[in-house]
Each structure stands twice: as C-alpha cells, then as structure tokens.
Design a protein around this motif. Structure first.
Motif, short mmCIF file in Angstrom:
data_model
loop_
_atom_site.label_atom_id
_atom_site.label_comp_id
_atom_site.label_asym_id
_atom_site.label_seq_id
_atom_site.Cartn_x
_atom_site.Cartn_y
_atom_site.Cartn_z
N VAL A 1 0.84 -1.21 0.00
CA VAL A 1 0.00 0.00 0.00
C VAL A 1 0.87 1.25 0.00
N LYS A 2 1.92 1.23 0.82
CA LYS A 2 2.81 2.38 0.89
C LYS A 2 3.50 2.62 -0.45
N ILE A 3 3.91 1.55 -1.11
CA ILE A 3 4.57 1.69 -2.41
C ILE A 3 3.60 2.26 -3.45
N LYS A 4 2.36 1.80 -3.43
CA LYS A 4 1.39 2.20 -4.46
C LYS A 4 0.83 3.59 -4.22
N PHE A 5 0.57 3.94 -2.95
CA PHE A 5 -0.12 5.21 -2.67
C PHE A 5 0.72 6.22 -1.90
N GLY A 6 1.86 5.78 -1.35
CA GLY A 6 2.62 6.65 -0.46
C GLY A 6 3.19 7.89 -1.10
N SER A 7 3.47 7.85 -2.40
CA SER A 7 4.06 9.01 -3.07
C SER A 7 3.02 10.01 -3.56
N ILE A 8 1.74 9.68 -3.41
CA ILE A 8 0.68 10.59 -3.88
C ILE A 8 0.55 11.75 -2.91
N ARG A 9 0.52 12.94 -3.43
CA ARG A 9 0.33 14.13 -2.61
C ARG A 9 -0.96 14.82 -3.00
N PRO A 10 -1.76 15.22 -2.02
CA PRO A 10 -3.05 15.85 -2.34
C PRO A 10 -2.85 17.20 -3.01
N ASN A 11 -3.84 17.61 -3.78
CA ASN A 11 -3.74 18.89 -4.50
C ASN A 11 -4.46 20.01 -3.78
N ASN A 12 -4.79 19.81 -2.47
CA ASN A 12 -5.48 20.87 -1.74
C ASN A 12 -4.51 21.77 -0.99
N VAL A 13 -3.20 21.49 -1.07
CA VAL A 13 -2.19 22.36 -0.45
C VAL A 13 -1.74 23.38 -1.47
N GLN A 14 -1.79 24.66 -1.09
CA GLN A 14 -1.46 25.72 -2.03
C GLN A 14 0.01 25.66 -2.46
N PRO A 15 0.30 26.03 -3.69
CA PRO A 15 1.70 26.19 -4.09
C PRO A 15 2.30 27.41 -3.40
N LYS A 16 3.60 27.40 -3.26
CA LYS A 16 4.26 28.48 -2.54
C LYS A 16 4.56 29.64 -3.48
N VAL A 17 3.57 30.49 -3.70
CA VAL A 17 3.74 31.69 -4.52
C VAL A 17 3.09 32.85 -3.81
N LYS A 18 3.45 34.05 -4.21
CA LYS A 18 2.90 35.24 -3.56
C LYS A 18 1.47 35.49 -4.03
N PRO A 19 0.63 36.05 -3.16
CA PRO A 19 -0.72 36.44 -3.59
C PRO A 19 -0.64 37.54 -4.65
N PHE A 20 -1.66 37.60 -5.46
CA PHE A 20 -1.69 38.59 -6.52
C PHE A 20 -2.59 39.79 -6.17
N CYS A 21 -3.35 39.69 -5.10
CA CYS A 21 -4.25 40.77 -4.71
C CYS A 21 -3.80 41.35 -3.39
N PRO A 22 -3.94 42.65 -3.17
CA PRO A 22 -3.55 43.25 -1.90
C PRO A 22 -4.40 42.68 -0.77
N SER A 23 -3.76 42.39 0.37
CA SER A 23 -4.48 41.76 1.47
C SER A 23 -5.06 42.77 2.44
N VAL A 24 -4.36 43.87 2.65
CA VAL A 24 -4.83 44.91 3.57
C VAL A 24 -4.67 46.25 2.89
N ASP A 25 -5.67 47.11 3.03
CA ASP A 25 -5.61 48.41 2.37
C ASP A 25 -4.42 49.23 2.85
N GLU A 26 -3.79 49.94 1.93
CA GLU A 26 -2.67 50.82 2.23
C GLU A 26 -3.13 52.27 2.16
N PRO A 27 -2.59 53.13 3.02
CA PRO A 27 -2.89 54.55 2.90
C PRO A 27 -2.45 55.07 1.53
N ALA A 28 -3.29 55.86 0.91
CA ALA A 28 -2.99 56.37 -0.43
C ALA A 28 -1.70 57.18 -0.41
N GLY A 29 -0.86 56.93 -1.38
CA GLY A 29 0.36 57.70 -1.53
C GLY A 29 1.41 57.40 -0.48
#
Length: 547
Positions: free
Chosen positions: A421-449
């Motif tokens: 079982v370990k040999i057949k399924f052990g290397s499978i990794r779920p796809n519900n873990v996010q990839p390690k990349v930066k977000p593309f949208c601002p998370s908290v509002d910044e003061p203008a300027g």
C-alpha cells in the motif's frame, strides 16, 4: 429510492462521501411529495472547529428548489455537471449506516457504565468521517513550520492548528459563563501546576497551556481537557485534527448553522482578545516558545480581521485562495520573528517528536482497526476513501488490500500488504495544499500615496516587477497546476530566466511561441490573459492591472 445513485452538490468543492459516515439518514430527507428527494449541501472533514462532531443535522443545509423525482443515472437533475456537482454510490454507505445504528444502540447502553466510552466513540467516529483532503491548506506546512493554516469550505472560516499546544475551549452555550469558565480553569491550573493564557472569544473562552506541551494524541491531555469542562466535541476534534483555533469571524448563525450571517453581524465579531480580568493563570514557568506561538495566533487573527472586504472574499471561491495565501505568508513572517527572539526555547520545542505532527494529509501509514479486528484501514491521500487490508478468503493465510473496488494481492503477511500500500499510494500528494507563490491581490488596504509599492503576501512590500525568475516559474506552474504541462512550462520559463519585469513588459505571443516553445495557442492566450490580470504597481502606490 431504489437506485444506487444519488445526486449531491457540495457547496464549494466536489467531494466523495466518506464510506462509513454514520448519519446517512440526515444526508437526504423527503421533499413535499413522496417521490421527491431534497438536495443537500454537505461537508465532512477538514473542519476548523469542533462543530464537526455535533449532530449531523447541523452539517447539511437543504435546498428545496433542487429536487429529483427519479434517481436513475439516465435522468439527471437540471444543472448537473456544473461546478462542484458530484455523483457517488451509496449502497455500501447505507449498509455501513445500518451497521452503525446497531453499534450506536449498543454503545448507548454501555455509556452509562463507562462514561469515557463517549469520548473514545467520538474520536473513532471523527477519524471515520474526517478526511484531510477536503480542507484548503495554506502553503506553509510541516516540516517547514510547526502549524497548519486551513480553510473550511463548508463554514467559510480560517483556522490554525498545532500538534502539541494544548487549547481548552469552553462555550457559553454549554451552560458556563465566561467568568465561571475562567475561575474553573484557574483552579484546575493551580491544582495541575500548569500555566495558562486566557483569551475571550465571541461566545466563550480559550485557554492555552504555556508551561508544558501536550500531544493531541495524549490521553493525559484529553483527561485535563475534561477536568476543565472543555467541550467534549472539541476534545475529539483535537485528537483527530490537532488543536485548532479559529482566525476569522464565523459566517453562519450560531443558532441555525445553515443560515448565513449578515454582513453587520459578521463585522461585529472580534474573534478573540486577551481575558482582561486575569490573562495568565496557574503556576509554573512559561515556555517562551509556547507563549510566542499563542501570541502569533492572536496577531494572526487580528491580521485576518483587518483584511479589506473580508466578508466578500472569504465567501468567494476565487478570492479566498488569496486570503489564505496572504495569511500563510503573514504567519511565516511572525514565526520567523518569534523563533529569532526565543531561539533557545524554540530549539528545544522544535526537537520534540510531536511538534510537527499536525495532520493535514491522509497518510497511508496511519492505520485503524476495522469492525473485524484482524483487518485494518487507512485513507487514500486524494479522495479519503478507505484502503482496507484483510485476509484473502481465496488464499487462506495470505493478505490483500482493497481500494475503490479493486483488489491487490495476495501477500504473505499483513506487513507485506501494508508495504505494498505504501509503495502504491505513499508518493501521492493531495492537491489541496497551495503552491508556494505570492498572492496577486492586496491583502490589507494601504494609505494612499504612502509608498510606491503595494502590499501583498504577509503584508510585506513587494511588486510584480520585483519577481525573480523562480517566482515567475512558480506562477506559471500554478496556472497549469494538475496538468502535464505545469512542470514543462515552469522549466521553460526558468531556463529562459523570465523575471517579473520581462513578464509584464516583454512577453508576447511571438516570444511564447519562438523563444519558449509553447505551441498550444490556447495556452499562450491563457498565459497572456492571466498576466494582464495581475495587479502591478504604478505611481503613488496605486494598483492597476497589467498590460
């Protein structure tokens, strides 16, 4: 209903119903007429608080306008095949449910004589119905960090989980006021010679042990939690999923958990804050590493509640991904700062065997007994279905395993079957873990300027132009995640040293074709379209789309 197929729509993610879920009767209820079945939204496993172990009636929400009069596979309901629609077989589940009813009746008779059976029964049931593949997990996971940040799609809440930072959760709905709870915790803390930090929640009290670690699987921890009047459902939930603390406001009404909360009530929640009367109780020396992680949890909750338009984002299938990624980045930043400040205590804590044992994937090395005690079962990493090892009747004295109706074997011993079982399924990794990349949208509002940069992941100032070729490569990999092209395209971008500035200013269809060898026109169009949707930084800190 005579068919072996039901139609079910999961509200956010398409999930298969876990075999052995005990309350099958609550999944479907009769509609206005005897030949109709009301469609339900359901979600089990990967939840972010102990309500997963409450009555199953609170898990599902019916939608009377979606019914089907015929359960045959040839006559599907209108809307079938849309986002998150899933068909699953229920014949085996119904049999398991009927078996569970018999066991539950016997369990009720024993409970009066053996009160601890209730907790053990809840923990066993929690393992059966929970499946870690169902929650969306932030990119920062063990062994990189000693915690997991997850998002529960059913409840639309964010939570952080630890493996050995004991949390006591007491709800006012269980009949104990916040002041009574604080008094009870303080009394028991002195008696146990432990130190706790208290935090007030919207409807109760949280107490974190900061003088000693307790593994989520430790019976001593369960006993202490019971002595402090902790919610028994939370005890069972913690044993299965780790000590979890909610980071975001609740999105469903407290009384009727199927009713969405209004924006006004959502914004009025404070999630948690230090208990002002006596924030620290008990005796003993506090571990600075545990104190720092408790403080991290509090700061992270504040960070989440300050996210702009959180109510809309956390209820959006698209934007919640960015909120989770930004929360993970902020947690990583706070963790690195805390580890640097308290290096000595962190060094000791991180060497504890239980510290990184925060469950977030279904492990095929974690086995549980079946109803037949000689058989054992584990969960498939991707869909949570049982992988069962049993003695092969056609080969006496030998073993085999079954998954999704397919048999493998025979094997000489049970250990040999486990290894297979370990040999057949052990290397499978779920796809519900996010990839390690930066977000593309601002998370908290910044003061203008305020600056000529925009805030992204972890509230740190970065811009798309500053992306390295490695970060661009990761972005490409995410665009085509789950396809055979992800790694191929990511390597091409990395080999060509395409950085953020080149991505925004120089990349066009000809470059993608001649320089990078991306021959599929639809893929080139996707890359350019998604490139143009990335917020970039212009003058005075304003964020606009690229292109």
């Amino acid at each position: 209903c005579s068919s072996d197929l039901f139609w079910c729509r999961c509200s956010r993610t398409a999930e298969f119903c876990v075999s052995g879920s005990p309350r099958m009767a609550d999944y479907f209820s009769e509609g206005d007429s005897s030949d109709e079945w009301v469609q339900h939204d359901y979600y089990f496993g990967g939840d972010s608080d102990e309500e997963s172990f409450d009555d199953a009636a609170s898990f599902v929400s019916s939608s009377s306008d979606n019914t089907r009069s015929s359960c045959g596979a040839s006559s599907l309901p209108s809307g079938a095949g849309s986002h998150a629609d899933v068909y699953f077989e229920v014949g085996d589940i119904m049999k398991d449910f009927e078996d569970w009813v018999v066991e539950h009746e016997q369990f009720g008779k024993r409970e009066a004589e053996h009160p601890d059976d209730k907790l053990r029964g809840l923990i066993s049931w929690g393992w059966d119905v929970s499946s870690h593949h169902k929650a969306l997990i932030g990119w920062a996971v063990p062994p990189e960090v000693p915690f997991v940040i997850g998002f529960c799609p059913r409840k639309c809440i964010l939570a952080i989980s630890y493996a050995n930072i004991l949390c006591i959760d007491i709800d006012e709905k269980d009949g104990m006021s916040k002041h009574e709870a604080a008094t009870a915790i303080a009394r028991q803390a002195v008696r146990s010679r432990l130190k706790f930090r208290l935090y007030e929640t919207d409807h109760g009290l949280h107490a974190y042990c900061t003088s000693k670690i307790f593994s989520r699987k430790d019976k001593e921890a369960w006993s202490l939690m019971q002595q402090m009047s902790c919610d028994v459902n939370y005890i069972a939930f913690s044993a299965v999923n780790g000590f979890s603390m909610r980071l975001s406001p609740k999105t469903l009404e407290e009384v009727d958990r199927r009713t969405p909360m209004s924006r006004q009530k959502f914004d009025s929640q404070f999630v948690k804050r230090p208990w002002v009367d006596a924030p620290v109780v008990g005796t003993g020396r506090e571990n600075s590493a545990l104190v720092a992680m408790v403080d991290l949890t509090d700061k992270l909750s504040t960070f989440v509640t300050q996210v702009s338009n959180l109510y809309e984002r956390i209820n959006s299938n698209i934007e919640v991904d960015d909120v989770l990624r930004a929360t993970s980045s902020e947690a990583m930043k706070l963790y690195q700062e805390a580890k640097a400040r308290h290096a000595k205590d962190f060094s000791v804590w991180l060497q504890e065997a239980s510290t990184f044992n925060v469950p977030y994937i279904n492990s095929v090395t974690e086995w549980r007994p079946c109803k037949n005690p000689s058989n054992i079962k584990a969960k498939h990493p991707l869909d949570g279905r049982n992988i069962v090892i049993f003695q092969a009747t056609s080969h006496p004295g030998k073993w085999g395993f079954m998954y999704n109706g397919q048999y493998d074997g025979p094997f000489r011993t049970k250990e040999a079957a486990k290894h297979a079982v370990k040999i057949k399924f052990g290397s499978i990794r779920p796809n519900n873990v996010q990839p390690k990349v930066k977000p593309f949208c601002p998370s908290v509002d910044e003061p203008a300027g305020s600056s000529e940069t925009c805030r992204f992941a972890g509230n740190s100032a970065v811009s798309v132009q500053s992306w390295s070729s490695s970060e661009v490569s990761q972005w490409i990999a995410e665009l085509f995640g789950g396809t055979p092209y992800a790694q191929e395209y990511a390597e091409k971008f990395l080999h060509a040293a395409i950085d953020g500035d080149m991505l925004l200013s120089d990349l066009d269809d000809d470059c993608l074709t001649s320089d990078l060898g991306i021959t599929l026109k639809v893929h080139r169009k996707k890359i350019l379209r998604r490139r143009d949707e990335i917020p970039v930084v212009l003058h005075h800190g304003s964020c606009v789309s690229g292109g």
